[in-house]
Each structure stands twice: as structure tokens, then as C-alpha cells.
Design a protein around this motif. Sequence first.
Motif: not given
Length: 882
Positions: A141-143, A27-33, A178-179, A222-223
Motif C-alpha cells: 500500500t502507498l499514499n 500497489v494499492f494507491l490512495g490519495a490520503a490515509p 489499483e487506485f 493521485a488520479l
Amino acid sequence: MLPDETRPDPEALLIAAAREGKGRLKVFLGAAPGVGKTWEMLNAARRRRAEGVDVVVGVVETHGRAETEAQVGDLPVLPRLSVAYRGQTLEEFDLDAALRRRPGLLLVDELAHTNAPGSRHHKRWEDVAELLEAGLDVWATLNAQHFESLNETVARITGVRVSETLPDRVLEMADEIEFIDLSPAELRARLREGRVYRPDMARRALEGFFREGNLAALREIALRLAAQRVDRDVRDYMRQKAIPGPWPAADRVLALVGSDASSDAVVRHAKRLADALHAPWIALHVERPGGTDTSRPALEIAAQLGADVQMRAGADLVRTTLELAAASNATHIVIGRARSSLWRRLLGRTFAATLLRQGSDFALHVIPLAGPAGARRAARRRIPRDWLPWMAATLLVAAVIGAGELFHPWLEHEALGMLFLAAVVGTATLYGLVVALYAAALGFVSWNFLFIPPLYALTIYEPRDVIAVFVFAGVATASGWLGSRVRAEARAAQGRIENLRRISAFTRKLGEPPAEPDLLDEIARQGAAIAGLAAVLMARGEDLDIRAAAPASVDTMDAGSWAAARWAWTRGEPAGRGTATLPSSAWRFLPMRTARGLLGILGVRTQAPLEAPQLQALGALADQAAAAIERVRLASEAARSEAQAETQKLRTALLNSLSHDLRTPLTSIRGSAGLLRTAWGTLSAEARVDLLASIEQDTVRMTGFLADIMEMTRLESGEIVPRRERVRLAEIAEAAIARLGGTAPVAVHLPDSVPDALADPQLLEQVLVNLLENAVKYSPDGAPVRVGAERADGSVCLTIADDGVGIPPADLPHVFDSFYRARHEDRTRPGTGLGLAIARGLCEAMGGTIAAQSPRPDRARDAAPGTVLRVCLPALTQAEPS
């Protein structure tokens, strides 16, 4: 065999084994679009493809971003699946195409996406779960804002409630995370440059969701998610490899919750420490043999404050605590300062000192006692206040003295010491350590004074007697301690067994009542059975009121008890007797809570403080009762929803039938009337008569239709009450055929041997009319309809047989349903669909039955199938009056 300390955790090995044979998820994790998750996933996928991996793009949402579209490049892309929905065509990820293609690596964007209605799965993450089960490796991918548990938090921070969410457990499916990080300033710069949204959308986004403070908060969330996942991976690795902890890679707090006065302080200090360290925390309670468990209120507070509550059973408190601390990779342990004996303090054997000495890898936090009075009261409670244990110990020693005086001529005084030891062990087993020490002291003095020379003096001459005395003192003390411990462990085991029996009993009982009032009464009865006096169940109406009580005569409480009940309802915490809130009340109140909120309050009245097994049983009863009440309410809501859906279905069918079956005759009447009005003079007399007859026929048809509606309404409301009497079937058949008006030939064959029926003549005639009309409607022109009768098991059955098209097998179970019309040759015959339904209702009102059979059993294979309708009514015997 490996020792326990070096053996891998079986549960960790099972989890690892369960993943064998399944695909791996990254999963590629992000804080926002806009932080670049999709771009980075595609970039990494291109590198994997250059290494020879079969990479396929399952679905990627580029949102018109040129950089993302360029990254797709020459990667093979699965065609989208077209789904028709409300007049438009939606394109979705083609799951079946991916399963057929079976690439080495599949890229699936936007894990929280909701699929179009009609798709196999509701959410895209469910598609990915099926792919993983099939053994395919997936990148997605995911926020962070899409997690269900964070929905409310994100809404408070940003003012925007995210509609597409997924369960938190989806992140546990991932084998790797992966952040993808981007600072708020850089992300806002990308927005202003139009690299995320169109310029008009970007301006609104910068002023709303993408404010710098919002982005900083989302980034922190997210962190933390990524850090928690990494911490879990570290702990799993340690458990699989049997690596002793802790590894201080991240802070984790363990609070040891006991049954003393400092338990609440320990919980609150651990919460403050965990918040200061931004660390998760665990609340541990170790159930020890013979201990009085009053830790439940503190554990409930810990659960409400977000702790992971753990329960363990063990005699060695230090070892149990350190084992869990090592297994959970805790770095801080919070305990209360226990009040220890003088010799333990002098020897450094206190709990805190032992834990500090053996747990050198942990930071130890010791919380002071709430006050000395509570400790002194607890110490006094360990000494029996009843005179019976002391009297029994005295009498037991006196019995040994009597036996010694009786057998003294034949026994050495050393042997008599064994009898005194037996008395000490027996006393310890019956009444505990304190009384056993009293018996040991009394036995020692009696043995020395009465049986060891010189007699009747507390002196010892012989060296061997000195050794015997010291051995006696040591063995008596050890035997008393061991006996009391065995007694305590036996009582604890018996308490646990009784607790399990109670829990099993009321779990079974709570599953029986089908209605909520019966369930509430059963909960109150179970609560009274555990507490011993009375129980009430309270819920919120205009005010907090009693909904059920056991015994039923309990309908009021004193003002202090009402105050405790309102406190328990308002705070959602236990209150009343045995708690820290209004302990002077005669009642103890426990909240009944589920995921949907607080459902009620369970109150019990007792004469004496409840023991640990009773408190545990009451807590389990409150939890089980809340679940049972919620289950009954959900079942009731489902039944109401089903009834509403059925009502809506019937209403829709009625409106459809009205719109169709009334529109046709009304259109004909309107046309005929308009023609007569405008062309009366030009029409011949014969044409005018035909038009008027058509109007009359359509009016009769509409009147019959409305009569069927009214008849069905009367049946459903129970207004029709049959008047059963002797009925001659031949007369009823002739009357029904006469009402048809000769529209079709009807052949009647009623044998003389068939008895009369017991029925309502008018209702039975209406039944036959409806069945004959149905048979005529579905028969070829001129084909006869046959009416017969036969006797069967105390009933008389009328049969109506036709040579028509029959009833398809799929329609046969539904032909007697309201507004149901069977289809033939892709069309339905005209009618309301109420004739057979009315016939069934009238038959059942008269105590009869009706059934349909198609094809007819006597038909030839090449002939039309035909249908037989059978009406069975009670037969009237000769002995019965007419």
C-alpha cells in the motif's frame, strides 16, 4: 524478416525480459490515509486465499482500526522482528523470515515506512525490492503524498511536510496499480465517526491536513499518478506488440523545435496546450545535415517548462517526426510555419502540408512565424557573401572552357558537356548548392555559345542537341543538389566528430584538477579553446564576479556584457551574443546548473557567431563543468566531514581518557588527604608516610599524564624541531634506564660493531623511556626487558624485547595510534594510550621509523608471546663529522 513498422520495440522486449524470473508487485494507491487501502488489500488477499493461494501477512499496520483488524482474521502473520534502539524495543518487518517462508503472496503495508536503525535496509520499499528479486509476489500500500517529487507540492497544499518519502521510481517497480478512491466528504465522515483516528486526533486532523480542499487536491494528484501509469502501460503494450500509434487513450503533445525564429513560440504554445489538456509533452529537435543548429536555447526553455526533450538525427524531417509521435503515442503535434519556396507552395509540398497529409492520425497545430524579417535574413545567410566561392566557380568553368578549346578538334561537343558537369559537381562539393547552380548556368551558357553549332550563338539546330541541353540542365541541377547535400552531410558528420572529440577532451581534463581553483581555471581554458578568444567563469559573491579567466588578463567586461551575465544568472537562461537577450553583447553567457541549483555562469567572447558544433560543445562543457564543480565540492565537504569526525573522535577519546585517568589518582589523593586531615593524630608515623607517598605518587602520575598530552600537542602542531647529532646508543640507553628508577630489570646488549646514530639525544631518550615503560607494563613481575641493537641497510636499529602477553593481531596495526590501548583478557591495562604514539611522532621527527612485532620470532611455542619494538635511525658512518 518483419519490416520496421511491424517489428516489436527491442527496448520494450528487453524490459519485459528483465522482469522474467522476478516477483510481481501490486500497489494499492490512495490519495490520503483512511481511504481503505489496507482494508481493500486484505479483502482481496482473503479472496486469493480462498482460491488456494498461499497468502501470508508480512506486516500490516492496523493503527487500532477495528475494521482492518477484522479483515486480517485467520490470515497467517509473520512474527515481527524486535530491534533494540535507544533503550526501547521496536518491531519491524522480518525480511529474512519472509525469504525463508517464501509464500505465494506476501502482504506488506506502508511502502514508504522508514525501518529502525540497524535494519538491513533503510526503507521498507527496499525490503520489497529484495523480495521481488528473490521471485516473491508482493502486494503493498502507498499514499500519493509520499513520493519525493511531490513533497514540496503536498507541503504547499496542506501545510504539512511529509517526512517519510520514497523515490518516484518505486512506482515503476509495480506490475499493477489499483487506485483506492474515496470522496473527500465520505473520508471526512469516516474521520468524524472515529473509524480512522481517535476522536481527539480526528478533530485536529479535520481542521488541518484533512480539510476538504486539501483532500480534493490530493485526490487529483493521485488520479494523475494512476492515469500516467496506465498511459505508460498502454505505450509499453503497443511497443511490445508493434502496434502503430497513436491510441488516443490519453492526450500527449509533441512540439517540433527547429532552428528558426518560431522555435520559442512553438515551445510556449505546446506548454500552454499541454497544461490545458493536463497532458505530458515532448520537445523534439531533429538535427539535419547542413543545418545551423540554434535550437539549444529553445530546448533549454522546454526542459525548464517540464518537457521531455528528445534529440534525433535524420534527413527526412517528416518521417522522423511521425515515427517519434507514433512511438510516444502523441495525439497533438505543434510546429512552426516554415517559409517555403513558391513552387513548394503551389505543389502542396510544404512541410506542414506533407505532415498533415502523412500524419492523418494526429491533430496538427501550426504556429505563425515571429516575423518576416528573420526569415529573409535566414534566407540571405544561405547565399555566400564572400567573393571567393563565386570566383572559384568562374575560374573552374573557365578552365573547362580552356580544356575544351584545346581538345575540341578531337572531342565531340557532347563529351565536353561531361566536363562542365564535373565542374558543377566539384563546385557543389566545395561551396554548396547556390554556387553550384551559378556554375551550372554559367557552364550551360558557355557550352552552348562556344561548342554547340552554330558557334558563338545561343541557338540550337540539331534535335539531338536540344535533348542534350535539357539533359545537361537536369543533370547539372541534380548533381549540384546531390553534391551540396553530400558536402553538408560530410560537414555535419565532421562537426559531430569534432564535437565528440572536444567533449571527450574536456571531460578528461575536468577530471584531473583536484582543487576547485584549478578546476575553474581549466574550465575557463576549455571555454576559450572552443570560442576562440576568451572565456570567464563567474559566480555569486556579494555581487556577480569573475572567479577564473582565460587568458588571465581578462578581468573586466563592458556594461552590456555585465547586464547579459546578470540576466543569465537571475533567469538561469543563456544570454548575450547569438541569443534573444542582449544579442549586441560581445559575450555569450551559459548557466551552469545541477540538481542542487545554479553554480555559476560560463561566458565566452567570440569574433563571429558560433556554429552548431561549437554551441553544442559549449553546452556540454557547461553541463560537465557544473557536474565537476559539484563533485569537487562534495569531495571537499566529505573530507571536512571526515576530518571533523576524526577530530570529534580524538576529542571524545581525550575526554574519556582524562575522565578515567585523572579521576583515579584524584580520588586516591582526595581520600588520602581527607584521612590525613581527619585522623592525623590517630595515625601512626608509618601510616602517615605511606599516605603522603601515595599522594606524591599519584601527583607524579597525573603530571606525567598531562606531560604526555602536552608532548602530543607539540608534535601535532609541529613545534618540536629535532637537533640531530652523533648519539652513542649505550649512553642513551643508560640514561633512559636511570629514569625508570629501577622498576624492572633491564638487560642491555649493544655490540661494539653497531655504529653511532644520527638523532636528537633528548628526543631519543624520551622514545626509549616510553618504550621501556610500555614493555615493563605488559611483562610479568620480575621478567627482564632486553635492549639490543643491530645494523641494517645504512640504519641502526634499537630493539626492546619483553616476555609479556604480546599484542593481539587485530590490535597490532593500531598500537601507535593516539589514545589506543590493546585489550587483554577482556580488559585494558592502565595508561593514557599516548606513550607509543609519542614515540612514533618523535621517531618520525628525527627521520626514523618504529615498528612492533608480536609474538617474538625467537619465542618457544609454549612460552608467552612477547613483543619486539624496533626503532631504526640513520647510522653515522666514519666519514661523517660528529
